[in-house]
Scaffold this active site. Structure first.
Site, PDB file in Angstrom:
ATOM      1  CG  ASN A  10      -3.522   4.640  -4.918  1.00 48.63           C
ATOM      2  OD1 ASN A  10      -3.309   5.459  -4.021  1.00 48.63           O
ATOM      3  ND2 ASN A  10      -4.413   3.665  -4.813  1.00 48.63           N
ATOM      4  CD1 TRP A  11       2.449   7.621  -5.135  1.00 47.17           C
ATOM      5  CD2 TRP A  11       2.909   9.436  -3.913  1.00 47.17           C
ATOM      6  NE1 TRP A  11       3.332   8.397  -5.848  1.00 47.17           N
ATOM      7  CE2 TRP A  11       3.625   9.524  -5.125  1.00 47.17           C
ATOM      8  CE3 TRP A  11       3.042  10.482  -2.992  1.00 47.17           C
ATOM      9  CZ2 TRP A  11       4.469  10.600  -5.428  1.00 47.17           C
ATOM     10  CZ3 TRP A  11       3.870  11.558  -3.294  1.00 47.17           C
ATOM     11  CH2 TRP A  11       4.582  11.604  -4.504  1.00 47.17           C
ATOM     12  CE  LYS A  12      -2.646   0.759  -3.398  1.00 42.45           C
ATOM     13  NZ  LYS A  12      -2.830  -0.692  -3.444  1.00 42.45           N
ATOM     14  CG  HIS A  96      -8.337   1.713  -4.443  1.00 42.61           C
ATOM     15  ND1 HIS A  96      -8.026   0.682  -3.594  1.00 42.61           N
ATOM     16  CD2 HIS A  96      -7.353   1.763  -5.378  1.00 42.61           C
ATOM     17  CE1 HIS A  96      -6.876   0.126  -4.005  1.00 42.61           C
ATOM     18  NE2 HIS A  96      -6.462   0.762  -5.091  1.00 42.61           N
ATOM     19  CD  GLU A 168      -6.446  -0.437  -9.042  1.00 45.98           C
ATOM     20  OE1 GLU A 168      -5.232  -0.262  -9.209  1.00 45.98           O
ATOM     21  OE2 GLU A 168      -7.051  -0.039  -8.038  1.00 45.98           O
ATOM     22  CB  SER A 214       1.160  -6.833  -9.384  1.00 48.80           C
ATOM     23  OG  SER A 214       0.772  -7.139  -8.053  1.00 48.80           O
ATOM     24  N   GLY A 235       0.361   0.953  -7.796  1.00 48.43           N
ATOM     25  CA  GLY A 235       0.505   1.149  -6.355  1.00 48.43           C
ATOM     26  C   GLY A 235       1.968   1.099  -5.959  1.00 48.43           C
ATOM     27  N   GLY A 236       2.400  -0.065  -5.503  1.00 48.68           N
ATOM     28  CA  GLY A 236       3.761  -0.240  -4.978  1.00 48.68           C
ATOM     29  C   GLY A 236       4.861   0.357  -5.846  1.00 48.68           C
TER      30      GLY A 236
END
Ligand code: 13P
Length: 251
Positions: A10-12, A96, A168, A214, A235-236
């Site tokens: 997920n690149w947000k 989300h 999540e 994470s 994510g990150g």
């Protein structure tokens, strides 16, 4: 039952058009030849079509980060399933925690999105998870059950065959604080048992339940070794080609 692993990024709200095309190209390369797992990336809407173009012919699918239930109309700020499909997308994140918390999306709205996505043949990646406060007051299972029952209201057994669930825990998102493999497994097993109660055993056994919060190259292997963890929503670490490639190549 053997479930096919699914690794999703997920690149947000990250990436310009140029960053996105470069990152997608790297991910396309490092997922070539991976036949025993699925890879999905969810870029921002502004780059979705370019990313899908870069990934054409690869085995990486493209998802949106949210989706409207209507085909078209006066819904400023939204995109429809038809629009997503025309841009090359086949799946959509829904519910989300950032949508729930920052943009106050509630169960009813999220359920509308889930039902709409299914109606148009998209794969919903339905996200749930408790906050730190809820966990600390022993409400995790209650919250997860409420999110699932409300979010999946009216979804048929047949539609459930397309559904992906992503657990999540909010306290683990972007904090570097991953749930331990035991904590994650415990909730995943709970979700699977709940799906059996709500639908049937075959659905519970075949639904992929992803863990997110994470996920990194150094914890993906132990998370993926848990019996009820079928994939990751990242994510990150999905914004860096090297880390995401390591994650999709988990062993
Ligand atoms: P992080 O991997 O950055 O914790 O984000 C998880 C997430 O929210 C994916 O949807």
């Amino acid at each position: 039952m053997k479930r096919r692993p699914l690794l999703a990024g997920n690149w947000k709200m990250h990436t310009t058009v140029m960053d996105a095309c470069e990152l997608a190209a790297e991910i396309g390369k490092c997922s070539a030849g991976l036949e025993d797992r699925d890879v999905i990336i969810a870029p921002p809407y502004t780059v979705l079509s370019e990313v899908a173009h870069v990934l054409q012919g690869s085995n990486v699918l493209v998802a949106s980060q949210n989706i409207c239930w209507e085909d078209k109309g006066a819904f400023t700020g939204e995109i429809s399933p038809t629009m997503l499909k025309s841009a090359g997308g086949t799946a959509a994140l829904i519910g989300h925690s950032e949508r729930r918390q920052i943009f106050h999306e509630d169960h009813a709205l999220i359920n509308q999105r889930v039902v709409g996505a299914l109606r148009f043949g998209l794969i919903p990646i339905f996200c749930i998870g408790e906050t730190l406060e809820e966990r600390e007051s022993d409400k995790t299972f209650e919250i997860i059950e409420e999110q699932i029952r409300e979010g999946l209201a009216g979804v048929s057994i047949d539609d459930m065959k397309k559904m992906v669930v992503a657990y999540e825990p909010v306290w683990a998102i972007g904090t570097g604080k991953t749930a331990s493999k035991e904590q994650a497994q415990e909730v995943h097993a709970f979700i699977r048992a709940l799906l059996e109660k709500m639908f049937e055993k075959d659905i519970a056994d075949s639904t992929r339940i992803l863990y997110g919060g994470s996920v990194k190259p150094d914890n993906v292997d132990e998370l993926m070794a848990q019996p009820d963890i079928d994939g990751a929503l990242v994510g990150g670490a999905a914004l860096n080609a090297e880390s995401f490639c390591r994650i999709i190549n988990f062993t």
